[in-house]
Write a protein that holds these residues in place. Structure first.
Motif, PDB file in Angstrom:
ATOM      1  N   MET A  45       0.830  -1.198   0.000  1.00 42.74           N
ATOM      2  CA  MET A  45       0.000   0.000   0.000  1.00 42.74           C
ATOM      3  C   MET A  45       0.866   1.249   0.000  1.00 42.74           C
ATOM      4  N   VAL A  46       0.482   2.245  -0.778  1.00 45.06           N
ATOM      5  CA  VAL A  46       1.156   3.544  -0.740  1.00 45.06           C
ATOM      6  C   VAL A  46       0.604   4.274   0.482  1.00 45.06           C
ATOM      7  N   VAL A  47       1.468   4.491   1.466  1.00 42.85           N
ATOM      8  CA  VAL A  47       1.054   5.132   2.718  1.00 42.85           C
ATOM      9  C   VAL A  47       1.131   6.648   2.585  1.00 42.85           C
ATOM     10  N   SER A  48       2.236   7.134   1.997  1.00 46.37           N
ATOM     11  CA  SER A  48       2.370   8.576   1.818  1.00 46.37           C
ATOM     12  C   SER A  48       3.446   8.864   0.777  1.00 46.37           C
ATOM     13  N   THR A  49       3.413  10.086   0.270  1.00 46.15           N
ATOM     14  CA  THR A  49       4.474  10.565  -0.624  1.00 46.15           C
ATOM     15  C   THR A  49       4.893  11.946  -0.133  1.00 46.15           C
ATOM     16  N   SER A  50       6.191  12.209  -0.252  1.00 45.34           N
ATOM     17  CA  SER A  50       6.702  13.502   0.174  1.00 45.34           C
ATOM     18  C   SER A  50       7.965  13.775  -0.611  1.00 45.34           C
ATOM     19  N   GLY A  51       7.950  14.821  -1.414  1.00 44.58           N
ATOM     20  CA  GLY A  51       9.122  15.108  -2.240  1.00 44.58           C
ATOM     21  C   GLY A  51       9.381  13.944  -3.174  1.00 44.58           C
ATOM     22  N   GLY A  52      10.575  13.405  -3.131  1.00 51.24           N
ATOM     23  CA  GLY A  52      10.937  12.283  -3.983  1.00 51.24           C
ATOM     24  C   GLY A  52      10.810  10.933  -3.296  1.00 51.24           C
ATOM     25  N   GLN A  53      10.179  10.887  -2.123  1.00 54.37           N
ATOM     26  CA  GLN A  53      10.082   9.632  -1.389  1.00 54.37           C
ATOM     27  C   GLN A  53       8.654   9.120  -1.357  1.00 54.37           C
ATOM     28  N   VAL A  54       8.547   7.815  -1.325  1.00 57.56           N
ATOM     29  CA  VAL A  54       7.255   7.144  -1.210  1.00 57.56           C
ATOM     30  C   VAL A  54       7.341   6.205  -0.017  1.00 57.56           C
ATOM     31  N   ARG A  55       6.368   6.264   0.878  1.00 59.56           N
ATOM     32  CA  ARG A  55       6.312   5.318   2.004  1.00 59.56           C
ATOM     33  C   ARG A  55       5.342   4.217   1.634  1.00 59.56           C
ATOM     34  N   LEU A  56       5.829   2.984   1.764  1.00 57.05           N
ATOM     35  CA  LEU A  56       5.019   1.827   1.436  1.00 57.05           C
ATOM     36  C   LEU A  56       4.738   1.014   2.690  1.00 57.05           C
ATOM     37  N   GLY A  57       3.532   0.495   2.770  1.00 58.27           N
ATOM     38  CA  GLY A  57       3.184  -0.469   3.809  1.00 58.27           C
ATOM     39  C   GLY A  57       3.074  -1.827   3.150  1.00 58.27           C
ATOM     40  N   ILE A  58       3.644  -2.842   3.785  1.00 62.71           N
ATOM     41  CA  ILE A  58       3.650  -4.174   3.202  1.00 62.71           C
ATOM     42  C   ILE A  58       3.050  -5.154   4.192  1.00 62.71           C
ATOM     43  N   GLU A  59       2.011  -5.853   3.750  1.00 61.67           N
ATOM     44  CA  GLU A  59       1.415  -6.931   4.536  1.00 61.67           C
ATOM     45  C   GLU A  59       1.770  -8.233   3.836  1.00 61.67           C
ATOM     46  N   ALA A  60       2.471  -9.105   4.560  1.00 59.02           N
ATOM     47  CA  ALA A  60       2.879 -10.385   4.001  1.00 59.02           C
ATOM     48  C   ALA A  60       2.890 -11.427   5.118  1.00 59.02           C
TER      49      ALA A  60
END
Length: 78
Positions: free
Chosen positions: A21-36
């Motif tokens: 899941m894309v949790v957030s974006t800021s500038g050139g960064q993307v925070r991802l959440g991973i469920e596995a």
């Protein structure tokens, strides 16, 4: 390589058990959440590369140690 466009809050599935899941974006960064599932390790690429290299070094060192033991045993028998 499959390239997808996702917005914050949107996700994608890999098989039935993995959700990214894309949790957030800021500038050139993307925070991802991973469920596995716990049985599936999830690593950042740079960390995974270090793990692979450490495993290679350990395997090489073990092979050298085995060869040394065999040589020592052969010299004791000889």
């Amino acid at each position: 390589m499959l390239v997808l466009t996702r917005k914050c809050g949107e996700s994608l599935r890999i098989g039935a058990g993995i959700r990214v899941m894309v949790v957030s974006t800021s500038g050139g960064q993307v925070r991802l959440g991973i469920e596995a599932p716990a049985r599936i390790p999830v690593f950042r690429e740079e960390l995974y590369a270090r793990i692979v290299e450490a495993n290679r070094e350990a395997a090489h060192a073990s092979l050298e140690a085995l060869n040394n033991l065999q040589a020592d045993q052969a010299s004791e028998e000889g």
